[in-house]
Enzyme design. Structure first.
Site, mmCIF file in Angstrom:
data_model
loop_
_atom_site.group_PDB
_atom_site.id
_atom_site.type_symbol
_atom_site.label_atom_id
_atom_site.label_comp_id
_atom_site.label_asym_id
_atom_site.label_seq_id
_atom_site.Cartn_x
_atom_site.Cartn_y
_atom_site.Cartn_z
ATOM 1 N N GLU A 1 0.803 -1.225 0.000
ATOM 2 C CA GLU A 1 0.000 0.000 0.000
ATOM 3 C C GLU A 1 0.836 1.275 0.000
ATOM 4 O OE1 GLU A 1 -2.998 -0.382 3.014
ATOM 5 O OE2 GLU A 1 -3.874 -2.131 2.070
ATOM 6 N N GLU B 1 -5.945 -10.319 -2.251
ATOM 7 C CA GLU B 1 -6.737 -10.181 -1.013
ATOM 8 C C GLU B 1 -8.223 -10.134 -1.337
ATOM 9 O OE1 GLU B 1 -5.317 -7.105 1.602
ATOM 10 O OE2 GLU B 1 -3.216 -7.530 1.152
HETATM 11 C C1 XIL Z 1 -6.045 -6.543 7.599
HETATM 12 C C2 XIL Z 1 -6.365 -7.711 8.447
HETATM 13 O O1 XIL Z 1 -7.206 -8.538 7.798
HETATM 14 C C3 XIL Z 1 -6.954 -7.245 9.716
HETATM 15 O O2 XIL Z 1 -7.140 -8.360 10.590
HETATM 16 C C4 XIL Z 1 -6.089 -6.227 10.346
HETATM 17 O O3 XIL Z 1 -6.729 -5.722 11.496
HETATM 18 C C5 XIL Z 1 -5.783 -5.102 9.425
HETATM 19 O O4 XIL Z 1 -5.250 -5.619 8.247
HETATM 20 N N1 XIL Z 1 -4.863 -4.639 3.151
HETATM 21 C C6 XIL Z 1 -3.854 -5.460 3.555
HETATM 22 C C7 XIL Z 1 -4.059 -6.432 4.643
HETATM 23 O O5 XIL Z 1 -2.771 -5.464 2.924
HETATM 24 O O6 XIL Z 1 -2.911 -6.687 5.349
HETATM 25 C C8 XIL Z 1 -5.146 -5.973 5.539
HETATM 26 O O7 XIL Z 1 -5.365 -6.963 6.505
HETATM 27 C C9 XIL Z 1 -6.380 -5.644 4.761
HETATM 28 C C10 XIL Z 1 -6.126 -4.543 3.788
#
Ligand code: XIL
Length: 840
Positions: A173, A280
């Site tokens: 990100e 994701e």
């Molecule tokens: C999220 C997790 O799923 C949560 O449990 C945590 O609280 C925050 O992060 N983008 C990403 C992931 O790259 O690492 C994130 O994961 C969701 C958004």
């Protein structure tokens, strides 16, 4: 850098298969699945089995605790071949305070993955969101210090898992979640090169690991894909050791993915030489929507299809396994439960699971490729267009095909290309009167397949040919013009005609008629003026060639009377005529009859209509009289009748003999020509009698009224006939002509347009075939050379070629050549001679 692009995933528990790199060919659809998995029967397979056969990883997340939860870990290991630690490898989890590393949760997840034959996506070394950056890191303001901290973290984590984790989200990100700018305030204190440095650090720590950049929201935040592509393009251009781009693909509730656009976004990264992955995926649903799971399945299918359609899209990972543990329910953003995953809270597979498995299985069976080539079955020319018909391509996995037909000119016309859903496709924008070849290619989500073979050339239409010579009939300030349609319409239907009057030699405004009728009334003309008319046909391409001009007419007055005849006796002659066929638009009032004695016109006499005869007395015996007649109406007098053959006043005399009649062969007939008698005697000729001769034997005579074309029918093809003719007047028949030349009936007509090109003691003579072969194909030609009009020995050629080299000619001599066509019935008449050539 080793590009372990497609890790094979063995069946659950077979760790020995781990990380073995195989070529995509080894994963061809024919490869056997794991025991029991036949991709043609998707229900016989787990996701990871069909995914492997399709050449892709299917992944999910786990927390350390979930790897020991029986229900969760069972489904995870059975269905997924790749594992992303949901949180256990994040900086705050792994180095919560400076220099203090805590690997136990990460170790648990990684060990579980290894034990279950799963690959690990190491997530993530540096997460550029300040929210998720540990406070102690955020507190560092010295760039040099921060740099060494980042380097130490990356090096330590990568080194620790070097043997078990071969794929890292190095930077997560880098862009603002809902914008296009940069996300971090922390890491950018390092300066613009911090992302490149992070990749360099990871590469130094494990030169064999795949290094990825992972990003949120580029699938839907406006402008974000372009911003991400620009960022990644710069990294590639700078030689940064990046291998792939992860597209998180956290969908919003009720979004509808444009699968084509999404596949194009994925392809944008593979076009840079990188891998791409959906890292994701979750698709939240509206909690109250009864049809939610069906819609969700469709959206899942589209994401999976987009990845399958892009050759270097290597993974689809869902952000969780079951709706019971999705991060979205705790996010506070969407109405809950969001139910975004493939399994429900009871670990039962949802419709989305079936769809994902079905799409993976389809790719395993039919491949991830563009369609095959269509087959063009026909191209039809139209106005500035070609209609291309084709049979469909084989679609492969992605059945939603479009087709692009393209037509290119072989002689300078504009190129055209049109995309449509199926056959036929009308390709517009082409150039008329040019020749085109067209081809078709099919496109599906995976791209455009091979082009069909080029079609045979097709000629686009031209303007029509010229209509037949028109006739014009005068009316009141008008004329009725009639013509025959052109022999060629140019390749597209005629839509109308343009008639152009010429008045006393001056071309007038053309009149357009949007009708295919071949007779039209042209109005707005001037009475008593003389007009001719030409006609041109119009088709959608344009206006064609003009016809030759009509005979002249005088508008408003009657046309000339016809069949003017005279019968003379001693001192007198009776003249008769036929009324004109058109009165010029108002009733006939009278006729003006002019006697002509020995070629000199005498005063005219008026005969009131409708009388059509007149007795002239007081004529000179022995003198030859002809008469001409003009009809009058209220507007004026029309043109005079055609000249008639004079009659001799005095004693009754029959006509003299006509010339011996040559004949042109036809199919079972012959057309005769002869020279008129030098004198019609004391009365106009009313008829001719023709006697055919077959082998010197006279056959029954035929009679033709004067003015009627003498076509002798009822003849036998292949027989040779000759003819004699005599003229008949009111006194009786005149003497017979001599017998004309023999002709083979049924032989072909004359060849046309004979040309000659001189060579050394030779000439190449070329011609066009006769317009008619008279019912039996031309089998050969006879070429006759002429020197000073004297025929030399003819040369006979037993084939239908229309160009021949004539040898044995004399150097320096001027030759002309005439050609006769031969068929089974005989040899036809000679063509007109070629222009003279002097042989070299
Ligand atoms: C999220 C997790 O799923 C949560 O449990 C945590 O609280 C925050 O992060 N983008 C990403 C992931 O790259 O690492 C994130 O994961 C969701 C958004």
């Amino acid at each position: 850098m080793v590009r372990s692009r497609i890790g094979i995933v063995g069946i659950v528990g077979i760790a020995s298969a781990l990380f073995a790199a195989v070529s995509p060919a080894a994963l061809a659809p024919s490869a056997a699945g794991a025991a029991g998995c036949a991709p043609s029967v998707p229900s016989s397979c787990a996701l990871r089995e069909v995914a492997a056969l399709a050449g892709i990883r299917i992944g999910a997340t786990a927390e350390a605790a979930e790897t020991t939860d029986t229900a969760y870990s069972t489904v995870l290991a059975r269905e997924f071949g790749s594992l992303t630690p949901e949180n256990a490898m994040k900086w705050y989890a792994i180095q919560p305070s400076r220099g203090s590393y805590s690997f136990s949760a990460a170790d648990t997840v990684v060990d579980y993955a290894v034990a279950n034959g799963m690959e690990v996506r190491g997530h993530t070394l540096v997460w550029a969101q300040d929210t998720y950056t540990p406070n102690w890191v955020k507190a560092i303001s010295d760039p040099t210090d921060l740099r060494s901290v980042v380097q130490d973290h990356i090096t330590t984590v990568v080194n620790r898992y070097e043997d078990r984790v071969h794929r890292w989200d190095v930077v997560n990100e880098p862009l603002a979640s809902f914008g296009t700018g940069l996300s971090s305030s922390v890491y950018w204190t390092l300066g613009a090169g911090w992302i490149a440095d992070a990749f360099a650090d990871a590469h130094a720590a494990d030169p064999t690991a795949e290094l990825w950049l992972n990003e949120y929201g580029s699938d839907w935040v406006p402008g974000k894909h372009a911003a991400l592509l620009a960022l990644v393009s710069d990294l590639v251009a700078d030689g940064v050791p990046i291998d792939g781009v992860g597209i998180q693909t956290h969908r919003l509730p009720n979004q509808t993915l444009d699968v084509v656009a999404f596949a194009e976004q994925l392809r944008d990264f593979t076009d840079l030489g990188l891998e791409v992955a959906v890292t994701e995926l979750d698709v939240p649903t509206a909690p109250t929507d009864a049809a939610a799971f069906a819609k969700q399945a469709v959206e899942y299918g589209k994401v999976v299809d987009a990845c399958l359609a892009v050759a270097d899209c290597t993974e689809v990972t869902t952000w969780g396994v079951t709706d019971a543990s999705t991060w979205l329910d705790g996010l506070g953003t969407f109405p809950t439960p969001t139910r975004p995953l493939l399994f429900d809270t009871a670990y039962a597979a949802k419709p989305a699971y079936d769809t994902v498995r079905a799409r993976l299985a389809a790719a395993a069976v039919t491949g991830r490729t563009a369609p095959g080539a269509p087959t063009v079955t026909g191209v039809t020319a139209g106005n500035a267009r070609a209609t291309v018909a084709f049979t469909p391509a084989t679609a492969g996995t992605f059945a939603d095909l479009s087709y692009t037909a393209s037509c290119a000119s072989t002689n300078g016309g504009a190129t055209g290309e049109v995309t449509a859903a199926g056959s036929p496709i009308v390709v517009t924008g082409l150039t008329n009167a040019r020749t085109y070849r067209c081809r078709v290619a099919a496109t599906n989500l995976a791209g455009t397949g091979a082009q069909s073979a080029l079609s045979a050339p097709v000629a686009l239409p031209t303007t029509p040919g010229g209509p037949g010579t028109p006739t014009a009939v005068p009316g009141a300030q008008a004329a009725t013009v009639t013509w025959t349609a052109p022999l060629t319409n140019g390749g597209v239907a005629v839509t109308g005609y343009v008639v152009t009057p010429t008045r006393n030699g001056v071309v007038q405004a053309a009149r357009s008629f949007a009708s295919t009728a071949t007779t039209q009334v042209v109005t707005g003309l001037t009475n008593l003026a003389t007009y001719t008319f030409t006609v041109a046909a119009v088709n959608p391409v344009g206006t064609g060639a003009a016809s030759t001009a009509s005979a002249a007419i005088t508008v408003g007055v009657p046309v000339a009377p016809t069949t003017v005849r005279a019968v003379a006796a001693s001192g007198q002659a009776t003249v008769t005529w036929s009324a004109p066929t058109a009165n010029g638009g108002s009733p006939l009032t009278s006729y003006l009859v002019t006697p002509i004695r020995n070629g000199t016109a005498l005063p005219a006499v008026t005969v009131n209509a409708p009388t059509t005869s007149r007795l002239f007395t007081g004529l000179t015996n022995g003198a030859a009289y002809a008469f001409r007649v003009a009809a009058r109406n209220a507007v004026g007098a029309g043109p005079v009748s055609n000249p008639m053959a004079p009659v001799v006043v005095g004693t009754a005399k029959v006509p003299t003999a006509p010339g011996a009649p040559p004949a042109v062969p036809g199919d079972a007939r012959a057309v005769l020509f002869w020279a008129e008698p030098t004198s019609s005697g004391s009365a106009s000729i009313t008829a001719y009698t023709v006697t055919p001769y077959l082998g010197g034997v006279a056959l029954a005579p035929r009679t033709f009224a004067a003015g009627v074309a003498p076509i002798v029918t009822g003849l036998v093809n292949g027989q040779t006939y000759s003819f004699a003719v005599r003229a008949v007047n009111a006194v009786g028949p005149g003497p017979w002509s001599t017998v004309g030349p023999a002709v083979a009936v049924g032989a072909p007509g004359s060849p046309r347009t004979v040309t000659a090109v001189a060579g050394t003691k030779t000439a190449t003579v070329s011609w066009l075939p006769p317009l008619t072969a008279n019912g039996a194909a031309v089998t050969g030609y006879v070429v006759t050379p002429f020197v000073a009009g004297v025929a030399r020995p003819p040369r006979t050629f037993d084939a239908s070629a229309t160009s021949r080299v004539i040898t044995g000619l004399t150097t320096g001599v001027s030759y002309t050549f005439a050609v006769q066509a031969v068929n089974v019935r005989g040899t036809g008449p000679r063509s007109p001679a070629s222009a003279a050539v002097v042989v070299g």
